[in-house]
Design a protein around this motif. Structure first.
Motif, mmCIF file in Angstrom:
data_model
loop_
_atom_site.group_PDB
_atom_site.id
_atom_site.type_symbol
_atom_site.label_atom_id
_atom_site.label_comp_id
_atom_site.label_asym_id
_atom_site.label_seq_id
_atom_site.Cartn_x
_atom_site.Cartn_y
_atom_site.Cartn_z
ATOM 1 N N HIS A 212 0.841 -1.211 0.000
ATOM 2 C CA HIS A 212 0.000 0.000 0.000
ATOM 3 C C HIS A 212 0.870 1.252 0.000
ATOM 4 O O HIS A 212 0.606 2.224 -0.713
ATOM 5 C CB HIS A 212 -0.916 -0.032 1.230
ATOM 6 N N GLU A 213 1.961 1.194 0.772
ATOM 7 C CA GLU A 213 2.866 2.350 0.864
ATOM 8 C C GLU A 213 3.663 2.531 -0.433
ATOM 9 O O GLU A 213 3.783 3.646 -0.946
ATOM 10 C CB GLU A 213 3.824 2.159 2.043
ATOM 11 N N ILE A 214 4.212 1.420 -0.978
ATOM 12 C CA ILE A 214 5.009 1.524 -2.209
ATOM 13 C C ILE A 214 4.147 2.011 -3.376
ATOM 14 O O ILE A 214 4.623 2.737 -4.249
ATOM 15 C CB ILE A 214 5.676 0.177 -2.566
ATOM 16 N N GLU A 219 -2.990 0.938 -4.151
ATOM 17 C CA GLU A 219 -3.233 -0.485 -4.394
ATOM 18 C C GLU A 219 -3.339 -1.293 -3.102
ATOM 19 O O GLU A 219 -2.660 -0.992 -2.111
ATOM 20 C CB GLU A 219 -2.112 -1.072 -5.268
ATOM 21 N N GLN A 220 -4.170 -2.318 -3.163
ATOM 22 C CA GLN A 220 -4.364 -3.246 -2.049
ATOM 23 C C GLN A 220 -3.917 -4.631 -2.514
ATOM 24 O O GLN A 220 -4.414 -5.137 -3.524
ATOM 25 C CB GLN A 220 -5.852 -3.277 -1.676
ATOM 26 N N LEU A 221 -2.969 -5.227 -1.797
ATOM 27 C CA LEU A 221 -2.455 -6.554 -2.151
ATOM 28 C C LEU A 221 -3.125 -7.621 -1.305
ATOM 29 O O LEU A 221 -3.261 -7.478 -0.091
ATOM 30 C CB LEU A 221 -0.932 -6.609 -1.926
ATOM 31 N N HIS A 222 -3.517 -8.705 -1.959
ATOM 32 C CA HIS A 222 -4.055 -9.860 -1.226
ATOM 33 C C HIS A 222 -3.384 -11.127 -1.745
ATOM 34 O O HIS A 222 -3.333 -11.355 -2.953
ATOM 35 C CB HIS A 222 -5.578 -9.965 -1.399
ATOM 36 N N ILE A 223 -2.856 -11.928 -0.820
ATOM 37 C CA ILE A 223 -2.195 -13.188 -1.170
ATOM 38 C C ILE A 223 -3.185 -14.327 -0.965
ATOM 39 O O ILE A 223 -3.746 -14.478 0.127
ATOM 40 C CB ILE A 223 -0.926 -13.410 -0.315
ATOM 41 N N GLY A 286 5.031 -3.010 -13.754
ATOM 42 C CA GLY A 286 5.281 -2.228 -12.531
ATOM 43 C C GLY A 286 4.563 -2.815 -11.332
ATOM 44 O O GLY A 286 5.134 -2.895 -10.235
ATOM 45 N N GLN A 287 3.322 -3.245 -11.506
ATOM 46 C CA GLN A 287 2.571 -3.854 -10.404
ATOM 47 C C GLN A 287 3.180 -5.191 -9.992
ATOM 48 O O GLN A 287 3.238 -5.519 -8.798
ATOM 49 C CB GLN A 287 1.112 -4.055 -10.817
ATOM 50 N N SER A 320 19.269 -2.403 -10.333
ATOM 51 C CA SER A 320 19.121 -1.882 -11.699
ATOM 52 C C SER A 320 17.774 -2.264 -12.310
ATOM 53 O O SER A 320 17.336 -1.671 -13.295
ATOM 54 C CB SER A 320 20.252 -2.411 -12.590
ATOM 55 N N GLU A 321 17.108 -3.254 -11.711
ATOM 56 C CA GLU A 321 15.807 -3.693 -12.220
ATOM 57 C C GLU A 321 14.659 -2.848 -11.676
ATOM 58 O O GLU A 321 13.532 -2.953 -12.147
ATOM 59 C CB GLU A 321 15.563 -5.165 -11.835
ATOM 60 N N LEU A 322 14.946 -2.036 -10.648
ATOM 61 C CA LEU A 322 13.894 -1.235 -10.006
ATOM 62 C C LEU A 322 14.019 0.225 -10.430
ATOM 63 O O LEU A 322 15.121 0.750 -10.578
ATOM 64 C CB LEU A 322 14.009 -1.330 -8.476
ATOM 65 N N ASP A 323 12.864 0.893 -10.586
ATOM 66 C CA ASP A 323 12.916 2.325 -10.884
ATOM 67 C C ASP A 323 13.344 3.094 -9.641
ATOM 68 O O ASP A 323 13.463 2.533 -8.546
ATOM 69 C CB ASP A 323 11.563 2.823 -11.425
ATOM 70 N N ASP A 324 13.595 4.395 -9.794
ATOM 71 C CA ASP A 324 14.151 5.204 -8.693
ATOM 72 C C ASP A 324 13.274 5.162 -7.452
ATOM 73 O O ASP A 324 13.781 5.086 -6.322
ATOM 74 C CB ASP A 324 14.329 6.657 -9.148
ATOM 75 N N PHE A 325 11.948 5.217 -7.631
ATOM 76 C CA PHE A 325 11.040 5.246 -6.478
ATOM 77 C C PHE A 325 11.108 3.938 -5.690
ATOM 78 O O PHE A 325 11.244 3.951 -4.462
ATOM 79 C CB PHE A 325 9.594 5.513 -6.936
ATOM 80 N N ARG A 326 11.026 2.794 -6.387
ATOM 81 C CA ARG A 326 11.079 1.492 -5.702
ATOM 82 C C ARG A 326 12.466 1.248 -5.114
ATOM 83 O O ARG A 326 12.604 0.674 -4.032
ATOM 84 C CB ARG A 326 10.696 0.376 -6.676
ATOM 85 N N GLN A 327 13.490 1.686 -5.823
ATOM 86 C CA GLN A 327 14.870 1.571 -5.333
ATOM 87 C C GLN A 327 15.032 2.326 -4.016
ATOM 88 O O GLN A 327 15.587 1.798 -3.044
ATOM 89 C CB GLN A 327 15.792 2.156 -6.399
ATOM 90 N N THR A 328 14.542 3.550 -3.996
ATOM 91 C CA THR A 328 14.634 4.383 -2.785
ATOM 92 C C THR A 328 13.860 3.763 -1.637
ATOM 93 O O THR A 328 14.329 3.739 -0.490
ATOM 94 C CB THR A 328 14.115 5.810 -3.078
ATOM 95 N N HIS A 329 12.671 3.255 -1.938
ATOM 96 C CA HIS A 329 11.857 2.638 -0.886
ATOM 97 C C HIS A 329 12.583 1.434 -0.285
ATOM 98 O O HIS A 329 12.606 1.257 0.938
ATOM 99 C CB HIS A 329 10.503 2.197 -1.445
ATOM 100 N N LEU A 330 13.182 0.621 -1.132
ATOM 101 C CA LEU A 330 13.921 -0.554 -0.673
ATOM 102 C C LEU A 330 15.092 -0.139 0.222
ATOM 103 O O LEU A 330 15.279 -0.681 1.315
ATOM 104 C CB LEU A 330 14.419 -1.348 -1.875
#
Length: 370
Positions: A212-214, A219-223, A286-287, A320-330
């Motif tokens: 939800h934060e990323i 988006e809402q994730l359900h497994i 992206g999702q 290198s596989e993640l965009d800047d936003f996901r990279q920063t979050h990680l």
């Protein structure tokens, strides 16, 4: 949890290597085919007693050598620990604090790791066997008895399949042995199914808010877990055993016709829904990447919650596989919290304090230099 020292002997392209690691982020730099991923794999094998890249242990042994040895010194909440794993053509031997372990299931779980590599995107996009392996590896780290039950299940499954094949070809006609094997299989299948159900409930709890934060709250994730039986109302072991017993009675004739076991944990799957839609089928790239990242970050928190120690994080050529936003979050998520190993060909262009403060190691032809 920290891995402070690693020693490799005859492992892949490493002849004899000793290396001390920093407590926070360790960047392993080098061109392709120099040994970066081999180093990551060695840490993974030290933890899990098996590779994520190959099922053939002989491939881990350096060419024309008799064995490979990995040793590591770790610091856990309860104090220091030394681990050793020797892989030879005869099998594997594991030691904890220099004491040989009778079973590998007693060894696994003393060093917890979370691996995130480009192929982990197959967790969402790949086949059911990829997701089953993911579940088994992660539960095995927090529940050694699970690996023991799984190993027993696989042996009985093999025996049962062999017997079903002989019934199919009329080499055997007595069904008594089949019934005995079915009973043994059901008991283990129920234990495995219950543990997987409980694990995925925990993973959901951690992954949902991270996703939800990323996704910036969009988006809402359900497994979703897809076993051979309905477990939604049968979360007690006795009720799962009952459900499997009913299932195997119904499919017995079909199994004898087909010569194979048609129900059980070896046929399980799971799926990831984002905003109510299956992300494997309907999600954008992206999702799918956000889902994989959310699950990996959730693993870190889940292992900490269950063991009291943060696992070691292995990021194998994934930044290198993640965009800047996901990279920063990680990078923000691991900061000052999780000892991390990052392999990459270059850190140019990654403007983040975590990378700037990291210890950097250079790998060339199976040699590591700081």
């Amino acid at each position: 949890m920290l891995l402070t020292h690693l020693s490799l002997k005859n492992y892949r392209n490493y002849v004899n290597q000793e290396v001390e690691f920093a407590h926070h982020v360790n960047i392993i730099l080098g061109e392709n085919a120099q040994g970066k991923t081999n180093l990551m794999e060695a840490i993974y094998v030290l933890a899990m007693a098996k590779s994520h890249r190959t099922a053939n242990d002989k491939e881990l042994i350096r060419w024309e050598e008799e064995y490979a040895k990995i040793e590591g010194r770790t610091i856990k909440r309860n104090g220091p620990l030394s681990l050793q794993l020797v892989v030879s053509k005869k099998g594997k031997k594991a030691k904890i604090n220099h004491i040989e372990q009778r079973k590998l299931s007693q060894y696994i779980g003393h060093l917890n790791v979370v691996l995130f590599a480009p192929e982990d995107l197959h967790l969402v996009k790949g086949g059911p066997q990829v997701r089953r392996r993911f579940i088994d590896m992660e539960i095995g780290q927090i529940s050694p008895i699970y690996m023991h039950d799984l190993s027993r299940y696989q042996k009985i499954l093999q025996q049962r399949n062999h017997y079903l094949k002989s019934l199919q070809t009329k080499q055997q006609r007595d069904e008594t042995m089949l019934d005995v094997l079915t009973e043994q299989l059901i008991e283990l299948a129920a234990k495995i199914t219950l543990k997987r159900y409980e694990f995925l409930q925990l993973l959901q709890k951690w992954a949902e808010p991270i996703h939800h934060e990323i996704s910036r709250g969009l988006e809402q994730l359900h497994i979703r877990y897809h076993p051979s039986i309905d477990v939604s109302e049968k979360i007690e072991l006795s009720r799962i055993i009952e459900a499997y017993s009913e299932k195997f009675v119904k499919i017995k004739e079909k199994e004898m016709e087909r010569g194979m076991t048609l129900a059980g944990p070896h046929r399980d799957d799971l799926s990831f829904d984002v905003n109510g839609k299956d992300v494997q089928t309907f999600g954008s790239q992206g999702q799918q990447r956000t889902t994989a990242l959310s699950v990996k970050l959730a693993e870190i928190e889940l292992i900490f919650a269950e063991t009291g120690d943060y696992p070691i994080l292995l990021l194998d050529d994934v930044l290198s596989e993640l965009d800047d936003f996901r990279q920063t979050h990680l990078l923000n998520a691991i900061r000052q919290k999780v000892q991390t190993f990052v392999t990459t060909t270059s850190i140019d262009g990654i403007e983040h304090d975590v990378i700037k403060e990291a210890a950097v190691y250079q790998v060339r032809s199976g040699q590591i230099e700081q």
